[in-house]
Design a protein around this motif. Structure first.
Motif, short mmCIF file in Angstrom:
data_model
loop_
_atom_site.label_atom_id
_atom_site.label_comp_id
_atom_site.label_asym_id
_atom_site.label_seq_id
_atom_site.Cartn_x
_atom_site.Cartn_y
_atom_site.Cartn_z
N SER A 93 27.14 -16.90 12.04
CA SER A 93 26.31 -17.24 12.44
C SER A 93 25.16 -16.62 12.20
O SER A 93 25.04 -15.55 12.28
N VAL A 94 24.00 -17.32 12.31
CA VAL A 94 22.19 -16.27 12.52
C VAL A 94 22.57 -15.60 13.92
O VAL A 94 22.03 -14.42 14.29
N ALA A 95 23.41 -15.88 15.09
CA ALA A 95 23.00 -15.37 16.71
C ALA A 95 23.86 -14.02 16.46
O ALA A 95 23.77 -12.22 16.53
N ASN A 96 25.79 -14.40 15.35
CA ASN A 96 26.27 -12.81 15.21
C ASN A 96 25.61 -12.28 14.00
O ASN A 96 25.68 -10.07 14.69
N ALA A 97 25.58 -12.25 13.20
CA ALA A 97 24.56 -11.08 11.97
C ALA A 97 23.38 -10.80 12.90
O ALA A 97 23.00 -9.51 12.90
N THR A 98 22.17 -11.50 13.38
CA THR A 98 21.20 -10.68 13.64
C THR A 98 21.92 -10.02 14.93
O THR A 98 21.43 -8.19 14.88
N THR A 99 22.73 -9.75 15.97
CA THR A 99 23.22 -9.78 16.58
C THR A 99 23.86 -8.06 16.53
O THR A 99 23.38 -6.72 16.64
N LEU A 100 24.68 -8.27 15.47
CA LEU A 100 25.60 -7.19 14.96
C LEU A 100 24.61 -6.02 14.50
O LEU A 100 24.97 -4.83 14.60
N THR A 101 23.86 -6.19 13.87
CA THR A 101 22.70 -5.69 12.88
C THR A 101 21.41 -4.59 14.19
O THR A 101 21.56 -3.61 13.35
N ASN A 102 21.69 -5.49 14.62
CA ASN A 102 20.69 -4.79 15.97
C ASN A 102 21.67 -3.87 16.62
O ASN A 102 21.15 -3.72 17.77
N LEU A 103 22.70 -2.79 16.67
CA LEU A 103 23.58 -2.08 16.99
C LEU A 103 22.83 -1.01 16.71
O LEU A 103 23.16 -0.06 17.03
N LEU A 155 31.15 -8.36 9.49
CA LEU A 155 31.37 -6.43 9.39
C LEU A 155 30.50 -6.31 7.87
O LEU A 155 29.11 -5.42 8.09
N PHE A 156 29.66 -7.75 6.89
CA PHE A 156 28.82 -7.05 6.74
C PHE A 156 27.40 -6.86 7.77
O PHE A 156 26.52 -5.24 7.26
N ALA A 157 27.05 -7.33 8.50
CA ALA A 157 26.62 -7.17 9.10
C ALA A 157 26.17 -6.01 10.36
O ALA A 157 25.50 -5.34 10.36
N ALA A 158 27.77 -5.42 11.19
CA ALA A 158 27.86 -4.25 11.30
C ALA A 158 27.28 -3.31 10.18
O ALA A 158 26.42 -2.91 10.90
N VAL A 159 27.45 -2.81 9.45
CA VAL A 159 27.03 -2.11 7.73
C VAL A 159 25.71 -1.95 7.77
O VAL A 159 25.33 -1.53 8.11
N THR A 160 25.25 -3.20 7.82
CA THR A 160 23.40 -3.25 7.84
C THR A 160 22.94 -2.16 9.26
O THR A 160 21.94 -1.86 8.96
N ALA A 161 23.55 -2.46 10.39
CA ALA A 161 23.19 -1.41 10.89
C ALA A 161 22.47 -0.19 10.37
O ALA A 161 21.80 0.70 11.23
N LEU A 162 24.00 0.14 10.13
CA LEU A 162 24.09 2.23 9.21
C LEU A 162 22.32 1.69 9.07
O LEU A 162 21.65 2.69 8.35
N TRP A 163 22.24 1.07 7.44
CA TRP A 163 20.61 0.57 7.06
C TRP A 163 19.46 1.14 7.21
O TRP A 163 18.72 1.13 6.36
N TYR A 164 19.99 -0.62 8.33
CA TYR A 164 18.57 -0.09 9.74
C TYR A 164 17.96 1.39 10.31
O TYR A 164 16.66 1.15 10.48
N ALA A 165 19.19 1.20 10.45
CA ALA A 165 18.71 3.37 11.13
C ALA A 165 18.26 3.95 10.20
O ALA A 165 17.61 4.95 10.63
N GLY A 166 19.25 3.78 8.77
CA GLY A 166 18.72 5.18 7.99
C GLY A 166 16.81 4.73 7.18
O GLY A 166 16.28 5.38 7.70
N TYR A 167 16.15 3.59 7.45
CA TYR A 167 15.29 2.15 7.66
C TYR A 167 14.75 3.34 8.66
O TYR A 167 12.93 4.02 8.20
#
Length: 307
Positions: A93-103, A155-167
């Protein structure tokens, strides 16, 4: 007259809300997930070039300048961020993808503490915990009817959080050396061919199949400039950890829009999580003004940011 810190916070809040439109536009882009990122960059580049060429800037900030290795690193992190995130939007879902990314704040706060000496106060850590519990509740409270493969998407969204933190942290360092406009221009220009390569390698449909898809891609470009550009600007005036927590407004906006446009239900647990998340953001901002020299303070930061 608003203080410089208040202005930066207002820009950051508005930018985070604008970024909440991004997952909606990805869904509407009518193209492959990585291809949507490619068009986001392609439509953003002309606006970013106008931004760095606008009159009234300081002499050393006028024009595109030259890319640096750190700008290339920011581009790589952002390409990985978009590629993983857009695929998470396709599966959950949009909610899950966006929320988990923002960890991302978990990583950003820890690294900012070590690298930039932004030692968090106890209240700030409490605010962070409240916000993250809210984010987790939004994800765990889903009703199971939110995407073709929610576990893979999450899972993809959670991994995204690592890449976004690097950015996030790379941009934080760059803001001590370059303007937000130049950073956005070069991280976007250098990332453009990388996203094109990812899209072609995965065999995605590159061009949108409808006029509405093209409009969504153009909208992604504007969201990139106004949303991500605003966050980059704020990173030069606010501590990294406070900025990362405030950006958690984004999943609330995305979740509401996903419910309105795609009938993605918001359960009672998700609504409670959204309330907790926003409470954490407010607490973090209130903590910011309590004592200079700490996370979220109005005092000087290290490293000194560009104007």
């Amino acid at each position: 007259m608003l203080s410089a810190r208040t202005q930066a916070l207002l820009v950051l809040v508005v930018s985070a809300a604008v970024l909440g439109l991004a997952p909606i536009l990805v869904r509407l882009a009518d193209t492959g997930p990585a291809a949507a990122g490619f068009w986001r960059f392609a439509f953003a580049l002309p606006w970013l070039m106008l931004l760095v060429l606008r009159p009234g800037q300081a002499e050393d900030e006028r024009g595109p300048g030259r890319p640096s290795l750190l700008m290339g690193l920011a581009a790589l992190f952002f390409v990985l961020d978009l590629a993983f995130w857009h695929y998470s939007i396709a599966f959950t879902s949009v909610a899950n993808a966006t929320t988990l990314t923002n960890l991302t704040p978990v990583v950003v706060t820890a690294v900012a503490w070590l690298m930039f000496r932004e030692r968090p106060r106890a209240l700030f850590l409490l605010a962070l915990a409240v916000a993250l519990v809210g984010a987790w509740t939004m994800s765990a409270g889903a009703d199971g009817r939110q995407g073709p493969d929610p576990r893979l998407g999450d899972l993809f969204a959670a991994v995204t959080a690592l890449w976004y933190a690097g950015y996030f942290l790379t941009v934080k360092v760059l803001r001590g050396r370059a303007s937000a406009g130049r950073i956005m221009l070069w991280s976007t220009a250098l990332g453009l061919p990388l996203l094109l390569g990812v899209s072609l390698a995965l065999g995605e449909p590159l061009a949108p199949a409808s006029a509405a898809g093209w409009l969504a891609c153009a909208g992604l470009g504007l969201v990139h400039v106004a949303g991500q550009g605003g966050v980059a600007w704020a990173l030069g005036r606010l501590p990294a950890a406070l900025t990362a927590v405030t950006v958690l407004i984004q999943p609330v906006v995305a979740a509401v829009l996903g419910w309105m446009l795609f009938a993605e239900t918001m359960t009672g647990a998700q609504l409670a999580g959204a309330a907790a998340l926003l409470t954490g953001v407010v607490l973090a901002q209130w903590s910011a003004g309590q004592r200079p020299g700490r996370v979220g303070s109005g005092g000087p930061e290290r490293p000194t940011s560009a104007a």
